[in-house]
Design a protein around this motif. Structure first.
Motif, PDB file in Angstrom:
ATOM      1  N   THR A  17       0.854  -1.151   0.046  1.00  0.00           N
ATOM      2  CA  THR A  17       0.103   0.098   0.239  1.00  0.00           C
ATOM      3  C   THR A  17       0.661   1.037   0.290  1.00  0.00           C
ATOM      4  O   THR A  17       2.121   1.570   0.698  1.00  0.00           O
ATOM      5  CB  THR A  17      -0.965   0.484   1.679  1.00  0.00           C
ATOM      6  OG1 THR A  17      -1.816  -1.018   1.396  1.00  0.00           O
ATOM      7  CG2 THR A  17      -1.974   1.331   1.162  1.00  0.00           C
ATOM      8  N   GLY A  18      -0.006   2.436  -1.006  1.00  0.00           N
ATOM      9  CA  GLY A  18       1.211   3.612  -0.712  1.00  0.00           C
ATOM     10  C   GLY A  18       2.733   3.448  -1.772  1.00  0.00           C
ATOM     11  O   GLY A  18       3.188   3.989  -2.434  1.00  0.00           O
ATOM     12  N   ARG A  19       2.870   2.340  -2.489  1.00  0.00           N
ATOM     13  CA  ARG A  19       3.652   2.014  -3.402  1.00  0.00           C
ATOM     14  C   ARG A  19       4.041   2.698  -4.755  1.00  0.00           C
ATOM     15  O   ARG A  19       2.740   3.315  -4.881  1.00  0.00           O
ATOM     16  CB  ARG A  19       3.893   0.681  -3.588  1.00  0.00           C
ATOM     17  CG  ARG A  19       5.478   0.309  -4.715  1.00  0.00           C
ATOM     18  CD  ARG A  19       5.130  -1.027  -4.787  1.00  0.00           C
ATOM     19  NE  ARG A  19       6.597  -1.886  -5.799  1.00  0.00           N
ATOM     20  CZ  ARG A  19       6.112  -0.999  -7.292  1.00  0.00           C
ATOM     21  NH1 ARG A  19       5.951  -0.163  -7.771  1.00  0.00           N
ATOM     22  NH2 ARG A  19       7.696  -1.474  -7.555  1.00  0.00           N
ATOM     23  N   PRO A  20       5.234   3.116  -4.785  1.00  0.00           N
ATOM     24  CA  PRO A  20       4.795   4.098  -6.745  1.00  0.00           C
ATOM     25  C   PRO A  20       4.300   3.388  -7.649  1.00  0.00           C
ATOM     26  O   PRO A  20       4.224   2.772  -7.318  1.00  0.00           O
ATOM     27  CB  PRO A  20       6.274   4.878  -6.354  1.00  0.00           C
ATOM     28  CG  PRO A  20       6.696   4.913  -5.786  1.00  0.00           C
ATOM     29  CD  PRO A  20       6.099   3.742  -4.338  1.00  0.00           C
ATOM     30  N   SER A  21       3.403   3.900  -8.362  1.00  0.00           N
ATOM     31  CA  SER A  21       2.666   3.482  -9.635  1.00  0.00           C
ATOM     32  C   SER A  21       4.032   2.104 -10.242  1.00  0.00           C
ATOM     33  O   SER A  21       5.049   2.352 -10.711  1.00  0.00           O
ATOM     34  CB  SER A  21       2.293   4.144 -10.870  1.00  0.00           C
ATOM     35  OG  SER A  21       2.332   3.859 -11.987  1.00  0.00           O
ATOM     36  N   VAL A  22       3.212   0.818 -10.280  1.00  0.00           N
ATOM     37  CA  VAL A  22       3.959  -0.304 -10.740  1.00  0.00           C
ATOM     38  C   VAL A  22       3.825   0.129 -12.053  1.00  0.00           C
ATOM     39  O   VAL A  22       4.826  -0.536 -13.222  1.00  0.00           O
ATOM     40  CB  VAL A  22       3.570  -1.648 -10.475  1.00  0.00           C
ATOM     41  CG1 VAL A  22       3.910  -1.597  -9.533  1.00  0.00           C
ATOM     42  CG2 VAL A  22       2.003  -1.893 -11.067  1.00  0.00           C
ATOM     43  N   THR A  23       3.555   0.840 -13.184  1.00  0.00           N
ATOM     44  CA  THR A  23       4.166   1.127 -13.991  1.00  0.00           C
ATOM     45  C   THR A  23       5.294   1.814 -14.153  1.00  0.00           C
ATOM     46  O   THR A  23       6.115   1.514 -15.657  1.00  0.00           O
ATOM     47  CB  THR A  23       2.886   2.029 -15.083  1.00  0.00           C
ATOM     48  OG1 THR A  23       1.154   0.991 -14.575  1.00  0.00           O
ATOM     49  CG2 THR A  23       2.849   1.855 -16.116  1.00  0.00           C
ATOM     50  N   ILE A  24       5.380   2.307 -13.848  1.00  0.00           N
ATOM     51  CA  ILE A  24       6.523   3.474 -13.851  1.00  0.00           C
ATOM     52  C   ILE A  24       7.570   2.818 -13.399  1.00  0.00           C
ATOM     53  O   ILE A  24       8.804   2.638 -13.619  1.00  0.00           O
ATOM     54  CB  ILE A  24       6.249   4.879 -12.950  1.00  0.00           C
ATOM     55  CG1 ILE A  24       4.997   5.794 -13.637  1.00  0.00           C
ATOM     56  CG2 ILE A  24       7.338   5.836 -13.366  1.00  0.00           C
ATOM     57  CD1 ILE A  24       4.579   7.201 -13.043  1.00  0.00           C
TER      58      ILE A  24
END
Length: 304
Positions: A241-248
């Motif tokens: 939770t709160g992790r930066p986007s997995v796409t980026i």
């Protein structure tokens, strides 16, 4: 801690020295096949003419009844042709003391600098790079920094979206010029030329030996064959939770993307196990550098 930095080293090459003058030398290979003969008489000076080095690697290992001592300058003794280093490689003044007879402690101890290679290069698996929870890019101004970061999401040097300029040996250079390995030291392994075999590459700060990639199929049986040992860390199936986007930032970019699953691989939480090795035929606890996270152990099991 039992290891320490000392005053500048005055290198004396004599006696049992095994000196070399080119990058193909293998002077830092350990001698002896019994406990009292492991890495106790290394004395090497290797001129490294690689474009990114252009310096002489010096290292000496000696032993007493209680202490295994390494003195060296941290200069790699193998080719360095790749990498995007922020600062040039510079000689260090290192004296590191290890317990000659290591003992397992009550619990694992997390450490930033868990081991040193036989050529005096430091193993330093973590980074000081971090990202904010709302980071949008690895580029400047995108919410991430490569050094001295204080944000919660800690960047990995290998396998993530952020490029740390590591070379062909998964190594790069700290601001003080200290060259260090984040993972398998491939050029050093090529130099040692052991092939598909258990290869001693250094010692952890608690005194236990460190091997690279290969171990016995059965830890306690030297006749069981050789395999690439596997860590017991796995990528999480769901980002925290709160992790930066997995796409980026694809999974594996951050230290928090991994979880330890006991028994899922060959090794424990410190990337180690107890078993026999070529240098310790009676058996000893020992660590491995693996091709997947944590690459180099992030903790030690012995008393330091």
């Amino acid at each position: 801690m039992f290891f320490r930095y000392a005053l500048p080293l005055a290198c004396v090459l004599a006696g049992l020295s095994a000196c070399a003058s080119d990058n193909a030398a293998s002077a830092t290979q350990p001698t002896g096949t019994t406990v009292d003969g492991v890495a106790c008489s290394i004395n090497s000076s290797t001129v490294n003419s690689s474009p990114k080095v252009n310096a002489t690697s010096t290292v000496k290992w000696t032993c007493s009844s209680a202490t295994r001592t390494m003195t060296g300058n941290g200069i790699p003794d193998h080719p360095v042709t790749m990498g995007n280093f922020a600062t040039p490689i510079r000689a260090q003044n290192l004296t590191i003391n290890f317990r000659f007879t290591p003992t397992l402690g009550a619990a694992a101890v997390t450490t930033m600098n868990p081991a040193y290679a036989l050529n005096s290069v430091k193993f330093d698996p973590g980074t000081a790079g971090t990202c904010t929870s709302n980071a949008t890019s690895v580029n400047p101004g995108g919410g991430c920094v490569a050094a001295m970061g204080t944000d919660p999401w800690r960047l990995e040097a290998i396998g993530g979206a952020f490029q740390f300029g590591t070379d062909e040996s998964n190594a790069h250079v700290q601001p003080n010029g200290q060259y260090h390995y984040h993972g398998l030291p491939e050029a050093y392994l090529t130099k040692l030329n052991k092939g598909q075999a258990m290869t001693l590459v250094g010692f952890a700060v608690d005194g236990f030996p460190v091997y690279a990639r290969y171990g016995y199929v059965a830890a306690t049986n030297a006749s069981s064959g050789i395999k690439s040992v596997t860590s017991s860390y796995r990528l999480k199936t769901t980002p925290d939770t709160g992790r930066p986007s997995v796409t980026i930032f694809p999974m594996g970019t951050f230290t928090q993307d991994y979880t330890y699953a006991a028994g899922s691989g060959d090794l424990d939480e410190c990337n180690g196990r107890t078993g026999v090795t070529p240098e310790y035929p009676a058996g000893i606890y020992h660590y491995y550098i693996t091709s997947t996270y944590p690459y180099v152990q992030r903790c030690v099991k012995g008393t330091v």
